[in-house]
Design an enzyme around this catalytic site. Structure first.
Site, short mmCIF file in Angstrom:
data_model
loop_
_atom_site.label_atom_id
_atom_site.label_comp_id
_atom_site.label_asym_id
_atom_site.label_seq_id
_atom_site.Cartn_x
_atom_site.Cartn_y
_atom_site.Cartn_z
N LYS A 79 0.86 -1.29 0.00
CA LYS A 79 0.05 -0.02 -0.02
C LYS A 79 0.77 1.17 0.05
O LYS A 79 1.94 1.27 0.66
CB LYS A 79 -0.83 -0.06 1.20
CG LYS A 79 -2.05 0.82 1.47
CD LYS A 79 -2.75 0.63 2.55
CE LYS A 79 -4.03 1.48 2.51
NZ LYS A 79 -4.86 1.33 3.59
N SER A 156 -9.93 1.53 2.75
CA SER A 156 -8.91 2.30 2.05
C SER A 156 -8.00 1.59 1.21
O SER A 156 -7.49 2.13 0.11
CB SER A 156 -8.43 3.34 2.84
OG SER A 156 -7.44 2.50 3.85
N SER A 180 -9.96 -1.56 6.58
CA SER A 180 -9.33 -1.31 5.30
C SER A 180 -8.52 -2.40 4.53
O SER A 180 -8.33 -2.22 3.29
CB SER A 180 -8.36 -0.16 5.42
OG SER A 180 -9.02 1.14 5.18
#
Ligand code: GLN
Length: 496
Positions: A79, A156, A180
């Protein structure tokens, strides 16, 4: 094809010379070329040449008889908020304020992956500073869901989930503060693990809500997540919240028979949950019962407080953590300002998006001296009370089960005008963060329209291995994790 093998099998094949790491990398880059630009998955990405070159170096190491690590030649994405010190990659956290930021050091998880010869190929798109449930809050545009490109991938960590769903990486790391990793995993039909708080180092993860943040992973199934978890877990002196606890191992052949599952009634309340999601949960309940497990539905009073408690704490911690982005030390600086204060203000005004600003302001409010006791202080107490409730629950049950999200992937822009509706999407996922327990999302029966539905199992603190083994045992029976979006992409001819 490398995509049909488990990570263990693939590494074994690479080590034995059956497959070359370079060929695996090429296969992954073929997928990237097909899907990346239309789905908007990577924020920074190695060129094919560099990635294949690095893969060849692993092949050469193997050919020369040197020993290689547990993830030798595996293409991994991380990420965009997990720091990597690589001249060909950057970390923007999905924000303009950190555009093209180059970290001077590796996060501990990155060090651990590299030590096992994993090949980190890129950083993936995300909601700005991990604040969101749809990846629409990225300053660089949303990532699209490969099962239906008019829908969000969840968030997310949307980019990470899509990268694994489409075979653009074989393993992805994300961060999970309130869901997330699990929620995008559920919306993209992959498996996503949020480990017990403190088992995986947060050193080098850009902080959002430090008492809730945890790095987790996406893979095709629970066994692969388990394999990756063994690499990234472990005590780290650089993270003062890192746990020294030795994780109990799971029985090698875990039986579902005799296990006790609690299904909170609030998670399958037909008023708020999509009927197809409830059906998918019910199918899992039946399967578990058939295998000899016990499932008990239980009303849990405290669940009505999870969303307010989570959002007060997360906003408060975010407002403090994001104070460091002031245009001086990191990222974008607004030039030619009359004084220091206006340099801070204008850099932050331009650099942060709307949702981040909203959270900083609300977080500052709940921490302000006049309201501290009423909001932040109260939320801390409610969280402690919930931890006791959950500990008590786990004296009666082995796992809490339910959906990950009350609904499947929603349409792009459907919830962007209504932040509260977006926050409510986290109703089933935040409890694991508030109580620091491990939880996993595994694919259940999809909807009739073919959208993935994720089912959640939540276990006792530090019993991550039993949780993973149980999820793997469930996947042995259900096999929904084998469905891939590719066929649907081709069928709908939506041209990604
Ligand atoms: N959707 C939640 C939020 O916006 C969770 C995000 C996360 O886990 N990083 O805070």
């Amino acid at each position: 094809m490398p995509f049909e093998l488990s990570l263990i099998e693939l590494v074994e094949r690479i080590k034995s010379g059956d497959y070359s790491a370079a060929a695996v990398m090429d296969a992954v880059y073929d997928r990237i070329e097909l899907y990346n630009s239309s789905l908007n998955v990577f924020r920074s990405l190695l060129s094919r040449e560099i990635a294949v070159l690095r893969a060849r170096q692993i092949d050469e190491k193997i050919a020369s008889g040197k020993s290689v690590g547990k993830l030798a030649g595996i293409p991994v994405s991380i990420k965009d908020n997990i720091c990597i010190n690589d001249p060909d990659l950057s970390n923007s956290c999905g924000s303009k304020i950190l555009a093209e930021y180059h970290s001077p050091y590796h996060a501990t998880v990155v060090e651990k992956l590299l030590a096992e010869d994993a090949l980190i190929i890129g950083t993936t798109n995300m909601d700005e500073f991990a604040m969101g449930s749809s990846t629409e809050n990225s300053a660089y545009g949303p990532t699209l869901n490969p099962w239906d490109t008019e829908r969000v991938p969840g968030g997310s960590s949307g980019g990470g989930a899509v990268s694994v769903a489409c075979g653009m990486s074989l393993l992805a790391l994300g961060s999970d503060t309130g869901g997330s990793v699990r929620q995008p995993a559920s919306m993209c039909g992959v498996t996503g693990l949020k480990p017990t708080y403190g088992t995986v180092s947060r050193y080098g993860l850009v902080a959002y809500g430090s008492s809730l943040d945890q790095i987790g992973c996406f893979a095709q199934n629970a066994s692969d997540c388990s394999y990756a978890f063994a690499v990234i877990a472990g005590h780290d002196v650089n993270d003062s919240t890192s746990a020294k606890t030795v994780l109990p191992s799971a029985p090698p052949e875990l039986e579902l028979s005799g296990l006790r599952f609690c299904l909170p009634e609030e998670y399958v309340d037909v008023e708020s949950a999509d009927p197809e999601v409830v059906e998918s949960v019910n199918e899992l309940v039946e399967m578990l019962q058939k295998q000899g497990a016990v499932v008990e539905r239980r009303a849990l009073e405290f669940l009505k407080y999870v969303i307010p408690t989570y959002y007060v704490l997360a906003f408060a911690e975010a407002s403090s953590n994001l104070g460091r982005f002031d245009g001086i030390r990191y990222g974008v600086r607004k030039q030619e300002q009359p004084n220091l204060k206006s340099l801070y203000a204008s850099s932050r005004k331009e650099g942060f998006g709307e949702e981040v600003k909203r959270r900083i302001m609300l977080g500052t409010f709940v921490l302000s001296s006049g309201y501290y006791d009423q909001y932040y202080g109260r939320a801390v107490q409610v969280r402690a009370w919930m931890e006791q409730q959950v500990e008590q629950l786990f004296t009666e049950f082995d796992f809490v089960m339910g959906p990950v999200s009350p609904f499947p992937a929603f349409k792009l822009a459907e919830k962007t005008e209504n932040p509260l509706a977006m926050y409510l999407a986290d109703i089933c996922s935040v409890l694991a963060n508030l109580t620091r327990t491990p939880a996993i999302s595994i694919p259940g029966r999809p909807t009739k329209a073919g959208l993935p539905v994720g089912l959640q199992l939540m276990g006792r603190r530090f019993e991550d291995r039993s949780l993973l083994a149980t999820a793997a045992a469930v996947q042995n029976v259900t096999e929904y994790h084998q469905l891939r979006p590719e066929n649907i992409l081709l069928k709908n001819n939506k041209n990604p």
